[in-house]
Design a protein around this motif. Structure first.
Motif, PDB file in Angstrom:
ATOM      1  N   LEU A  66       0.847  -1.193   0.000  1.00  0.00           N
ATOM      2  CA  LEU A  66       0.000   0.000   0.000  1.00  0.00           C
ATOM      3  C   LEU A  66       0.884   1.245   0.000  1.00  0.00           C
ATOM      4  O   LEU A  66       1.582   1.526   0.972  1.00  0.00           O
ATOM      5  CB  LEU A  66      -0.921  -0.002   1.234  1.00  0.00           C
ATOM      6  N   LEU A  67       0.864   1.998  -1.088  1.00  0.00           N
ATOM      7  CA  LEU A  67       1.769   3.138  -1.227  1.00  0.00           C
ATOM      8  C   LEU A  67       1.388   4.272  -0.275  1.00  0.00           C
ATOM      9  O   LEU A  67       2.233   4.817   0.428  1.00  0.00           O
ATOM     10  CB  LEU A  67       1.751   3.631  -2.677  1.00  0.00           C
ATOM     11  N   ASN A  68       0.134   4.636  -0.252  1.00  0.00           N
ATOM     12  CA  ASN A  68      -0.308   5.725   0.637  1.00  0.00           C
ATOM     13  C   ASN A  68      -0.800   5.140   1.959  1.00  0.00           C
ATOM     14  O   ASN A  68      -1.973   5.249   2.315  1.00  0.00           O
ATOM     15  CB  ASN A  68      -1.376   6.575  -0.033  1.00  0.00           C
ATOM     16  N   TYR A  69       0.110   4.525   2.701  1.00  0.00           N
ATOM     17  CA  TYR A  69      -0.231   3.849   3.947  1.00  0.00           C
ATOM     18  C   TYR A  69      -0.756   4.819   5.003  1.00  0.00           C
ATOM     19  O   TYR A  69      -1.437   4.419   5.952  1.00  0.00           O
ATOM     20  CB  TYR A  69       0.991   3.123   4.499  1.00  0.00           C
ATOM     21  N   TRP A  70      -0.442   6.097   4.861  1.00  0.00           N
ATOM     22  CA  TRP A  70      -0.845   7.071   5.880  1.00  0.00           C
ATOM     23  C   TRP A  70      -2.349   7.375   5.846  1.00  0.00           C
ATOM     24  O   TRP A  70      -2.860   8.004   6.762  1.00  0.00           O
ATOM     25  CB  TRP A  70      -0.051   8.359   5.701  1.00  0.00           C
ATOM     26  N   VAL A  71      -3.047   6.899   4.805  1.00  0.00           N
ATOM     27  CA  VAL A  71      -4.493   7.105   4.753  1.00  0.00           C
ATOM     28  C   VAL A  71      -5.166   6.427   5.946  1.00  0.00           C
ATOM     29  O   VAL A  71      -6.086   6.985   6.564  1.00  0.00           O
ATOM     30  CB  VAL A  71      -5.073   6.567   3.424  1.00  0.00           C
ATOM     31  N   VAL A  72      -4.722   5.239   6.281  1.00  0.00           N
ATOM     32  CA  VAL A  72      -5.296   4.502   7.410  1.00  0.00           C
ATOM     33  C   VAL A  72      -5.053   5.256   8.710  1.00  0.00           C
ATOM     34  O   VAL A  72      -5.961   5.419   9.533  1.00  0.00           O
ATOM     35  CB  VAL A  72      -4.699   3.081   7.490  1.00  0.00           C
ATOM     36  N   SER A  73      -3.845   5.736   8.901  1.00  0.00           N
ATOM     37  CA  SER A  73      -3.523   6.491  10.115  1.00  0.00           C
ATOM     38  C   SER A  73      -4.354   7.771  10.204  1.00  0.00           C
ATOM     39  O   SER A  73      -4.831   8.138  11.287  1.00  0.00           O
ATOM     40  CB  SER A  73      -2.030   6.838  10.138  1.00  0.00           C
ATOM     41  N   SER A  74      -4.519   8.443   9.080  1.00  0.00           N
ATOM     42  CA  SER A  74      -5.305   9.676   9.066  1.00  0.00           C
ATOM     43  C   SER A  74      -6.753   9.401   9.423  1.00  0.00           C
ATOM     44  O   SER A  74      -7.371  10.152  10.196  1.00  0.00           O
ATOM     45  CB  SER A  74      -5.221  10.338   7.690  1.00  0.00           C
ATOM     46  N   LEU A 111     -19.154  13.712   9.388  1.00  0.00           N
ATOM     47  CA  LEU A 111     -18.600  14.590   8.353  1.00  0.00           C
ATOM     48  C   LEU A 111     -17.363  15.321   8.879  1.00  0.00           C
ATOM     49  O   LEU A 111     -16.371  15.485   8.144  1.00  0.00           O
ATOM     50  CB  LEU A 111     -19.654  15.599   7.896  1.00  0.00           C
ATOM     51  N   LEU A 112     -17.421  15.742  10.129  1.00  0.00           N
ATOM     52  CA  LEU A 112     -16.282  16.449  10.711  1.00  0.00           C
ATOM     53  C   LEU A 112     -15.075  15.523  10.843  1.00  0.00           C
ATOM     54  O   LEU A 112     -13.934  15.935  10.600  1.00  0.00           O
ATOM     55  CB  LEU A 112     -16.680  17.010  12.078  1.00  0.00           C
ATOM     56  N   ALA A 113     -15.315  14.262  11.209  1.00  0.00           N
ATOM     57  CA  ALA A 113     -14.220  13.283  11.273  1.00  0.00           C
ATOM     58  C   ALA A 113     -13.608  13.071   9.898  1.00  0.00           C
ATOM     59  O   ALA A 113     -12.385  12.941   9.762  1.00  0.00           O
ATOM     60  CB  ALA A 113     -14.736  11.965  11.845  1.00  0.00           C
ATOM     61  N   ALA A 114     -14.462  13.055   8.869  1.00  0.00           N
ATOM     62  CA  ALA A 114     -13.954  12.897   7.506  1.00  0.00           C
ATOM     63  C   ALA A 114     -13.101  14.096   7.100  1.00  0.00           C
ATOM     64  O   ALA A 114     -12.056  13.933   6.456  1.00  0.00           O
ATOM     65  CB  ALA A 114     -15.125  12.728   6.538  1.00  0.00           C
ATOM     66  N   VAL A 115     -13.539  15.295   7.492  1.00  0.00           N
ATOM     67  CA  VAL A 115     -12.759  16.496   7.185  1.00  0.00           C
ATOM     68  C   VAL A 115     -11.395  16.445   7.845  1.00  0.00           C
ATOM     69  O   VAL A 115     -10.360  16.715   7.216  1.00  0.00           O
ATOM     70  CB  VAL A 115     -13.524  17.765   7.633  1.00  0.00           C
ATOM     71  N   VAL A 116     -11.370  16.082   9.130  1.00  0.00           N
ATOM     72  CA  VAL A 116     -10.093  15.986   9.845  1.00  0.00           C
ATOM     73  C   VAL A 116      -9.197  14.936   9.195  1.00  0.00           C
ATOM     74  O   VAL A 116      -7.991  15.160   9.012  1.00  0.00           O
ATOM     75  CB  VAL A 116     -10.336  15.644  11.333  1.00  0.00           C
ATOM     76  N   ALA A 117      -9.769  13.789   8.825  1.00  0.00           N
ATOM     77  CA  ALA A 117      -8.986  12.724   8.200  1.00  0.00           C
ATOM     78  C   ALA A 117      -8.403  13.177   6.859  1.00  0.00           C
ATOM     79  O   ALA A 117      -7.240  12.893   6.549  1.00  0.00           O
ATOM     80  CB  ALA A 117      -9.850  11.479   8.008  1.00  0.00           C
ATOM     81  N   VAL A 118      -9.192  13.898   6.079  1.00  0.00           N
ATOM     82  CA  VAL A 118      -8.711  14.373   4.772  1.00  0.00           C
ATOM     83  C   VAL A 118      -7.578  15.385   4.951  1.00  0.00           C
ATOM     84  O   VAL A 118      -6.554  15.325   4.258  1.00  0.00           O
ATOM     85  CB  VAL A 118      -9.878  14.992   3.967  1.00  0.00           C
ATOM     86  N   VAL A 119      -7.751  16.303   5.891  1.00  0.00           N
ATOM     87  CA  VAL A 119      -6.700  17.299   6.121  1.00  0.00           C
ATOM     88  C   VAL A 119      -5.427  16.619   6.615  1.00  0.00           C
ATOM     89  O   VAL A 119      -4.316  16.948   6.178  1.00  0.00           O
ATOM     90  CB  VAL A 119      -7.178  18.371   7.129  1.00  0.00           C
ATOM     91  N   ASN A 121      -4.533  13.586   5.989  1.00  0.00           N
ATOM     92  CA  ASN A 121      -3.989  12.826   4.863  1.00  0.00           C
ATOM     93  C   ASN A 121      -3.133  13.701   3.955  1.00  0.00           C
ATOM     94  O   ASN A 121      -2.012  13.333   3.587  1.00  0.00           O
ATOM     95  CB  ASN A 121      -5.138  12.209   4.061  1.00  0.00           C
ATOM     96  N   TYR A 122      -3.645  14.873   3.621  1.00  0.00           N
ATOM     97  CA  TYR A 122      -2.905  15.759   2.725  1.00  0.00           C
ATOM     98  C   TYR A 122      -1.801  16.533   3.441  1.00  0.00           C
ATOM     99  O   TYR A 122      -0.891  17.050   2.788  1.00  0.00           O
ATOM    100  CB  TYR A 122      -3.867  16.720   2.026  1.00  0.00           C
ATOM    101  N   ALA A 123      -1.901  16.605   4.768  1.00  0.00           N
ATOM    102  CA  ALA A 123      -0.860  17.300   5.526  1.00  0.00           C
ATOM    103  C   ALA A 123       0.334  16.401   5.812  1.00  0.00           C
ATOM    104  O   ALA A 123       1.378  16.878   6.250  1.00  0.00           O
ATOM    105  CB  ALA A 123      -1.425  17.826   6.851  1.00  0.00           C
ATOM    106  N   LEU A 147       4.194  15.333  10.943  1.00  0.00           N
ATOM    107  CA  LEU A 147       2.770  15.323  11.244  1.00  0.00           C
ATOM    108  C   LEU A 147       2.507  14.924  12.691  1.00  0.00           C
ATOM    109  O   LEU A 147       1.553  15.402  13.313  1.00  0.00           O
ATOM    110  CB  LEU A 147       2.023  14.383  10.299  1.00  0.00           C
ATOM    111  N   CYS A 148       3.346  14.067  13.244  1.00  0.00           N
ATOM    112  CA  CYS A 148       3.190  13.699  14.653  1.00  0.00           C
ATOM    113  C   CYS A 148       3.431  14.909  15.552  1.00  0.00           C
ATOM    114  O   CYS A 148       2.813  15.042  16.617  1.00  0.00           O
ATOM    115  CB  CYS A 148       4.153  12.571  15.015  1.00  0.00           C
ATOM    116  N   ARG A 149       4.309  15.795  15.149  1.00  0.00           N
ATOM    117  CA  ARG A 149       4.524  17.024  15.912  1.00  0.00           C
ATOM    118  C   ARG A 149       3.280  17.904  15.886  1.00  0.00           C
ATOM    119  O   ARG A 149       2.919  18.515  16.886  1.00  0.00           O
ATOM    120  CB  ARG A 149       5.713  17.794  15.339  1.00  0.00           C
ATOM    121  N   VAL A 150       2.629  17.942  14.727  1.00  0.00           N
ATOM    122  CA  VAL A 150       1.403  18.728  14.607  1.00  0.00           C
ATOM    123  C   VAL A 150       0.308  18.136  15.494  1.00  0.00           C
ATOM    124  O   VAL A 150      -0.421  18.863  16.174  1.00  0.00           O
ATOM    125  CB  VAL A 150       0.949  18.773  13.136  1.00  0.00           C
ATOM    126  N   LEU A 151       0.194  16.819  15.493  1.00  0.00           N
ATOM    127  CA  LEU A 151      -0.798  16.159  16.337  1.00  0.00           C
ATOM    128  C   LEU A 151      -0.506  16.399  17.819  1.00  0.00           C
ATOM    129  O   LEU A 151      -1.429  16.463  18.632  1.00  0.00           O
ATOM    130  CB  LEU A 151      -0.806  14.660  16.046  1.00  0.00           C
TER     131      LEU A 151
END
Length: 263
Positions: A66-74, A111-119, A121-123, A147-151
């Protein structure tokens, strides 16, 4: 030490409990919680950062192709943020925006969880431009990936927004008792001291955005806390716990979005 843990627990209750459960609680336990709220938020940020890192490693093992493995984490972190410790904050934000209804109960949080996950993912930033390779494996966790620093920083900025908002919007007779006790025992000095924590952390941990971009996320957090927080208070008609919680979540989202823009 006993009082210290009691204040941290009180901060957790203020952040996560329902209005009904707090109705039977002595509101005086929510006095002088600025420091405890900041410490609790640091702990939550550390858990989120660890969760993102753990799920990314597990995903790489389970789905090595899976190339974009961070999608699951997001996705996992987005769900945990909205339906975990910031469930009440997310619900308060949705309620402040669209009012009480079915949307604010299930559809809105999803919907808000999806927004956070998308941001998230792209961040995500695959490169680690300032990864301290000189550190041993036992100490590498002290300098996590970007990204872990941001979290880690997001919840701290959210906590500070609650501390600073009560400096500009004082409680009145219509304010719920927990929010009133919290607001009346937070002074300007506490607000300034608490600001030093996320601000110093942001300028240090986001320094790889140098020479100037690392100033943008903390500036966005401050602007969101003061500007959007004021709009939320006016929208709700008074200072209240729900106004504080909604400002907390929105400030975190503002900080995360600003990082996405300048990363």
């Amino acid at each position: 030490m006993k009082n210290f843990f009691k204040r941290v627990i009180s901060a957790f209750l203020l952040l996560t409990s329902s209005t009904e459960s707090l109705a039977g609680t002595d509101p005086r336990r929510f006095e002088r919680l600025a420091g405890a709220m900041m410490l609790l938020s640091i702990a939550i940020g550390a858990v989120l950062a660890g969760l993102w890192d753990l799920t990314s490693h597990v995903t790489c093992v389970v789905w090595p192709h899976l190339l974009n493995y961070w999608v699951v984490s997001s996705l996992v972190c987005g769900l945990v943020i909205v339906f975990g410790p910031y469930r009440r904050s997310a619900a308060s934000l949705i309620e402040s925006a669209v009012g009480v209804g079915r949307l604010s109960r299930w559809v809105g949080p999803a919907l808000l969880a999806a927004v956070v996950a998308v941001v998230l993912n792209y961040a995500f930033r695959q490169s680690n431009p300032d990864w301290p390779t000189q550190l041993s494996l036992q100490l590498a966790w002290l300098w996590p990936r970007p990204l872990c620093r941001v979290l880690l920083l997001m919840p701290v900025w959210g906590a500070w927004s609650m501390v600073v908002l009560v400096q500009f919007h004082r409680p009145d007779d219509r304010t719920d008792p927990p929010a009133r006790c919290f607001a009346e025992t937070v002074g300007p000095l506490s607000s300034a001291v608490c600001l030093a924590v996320p601000l110093a952390g942001s300028l240090m941990l986001l320094n790889f955005l140098y020479p100037w971009r690392h100033f943008i996320p903390p500036a966005a957090a401050v602007a969101t806390a003061l500007g959007a927080g004021t709009l939320i208070v006016r929208r709700r008609g008074r200072m209240s716990r729900k106004a504080l919680l909604a400002t907390n979540f929105l400030t975190q989202l503002g900080f995360l979005t600003a990082y996405l823009v300048v990363r």
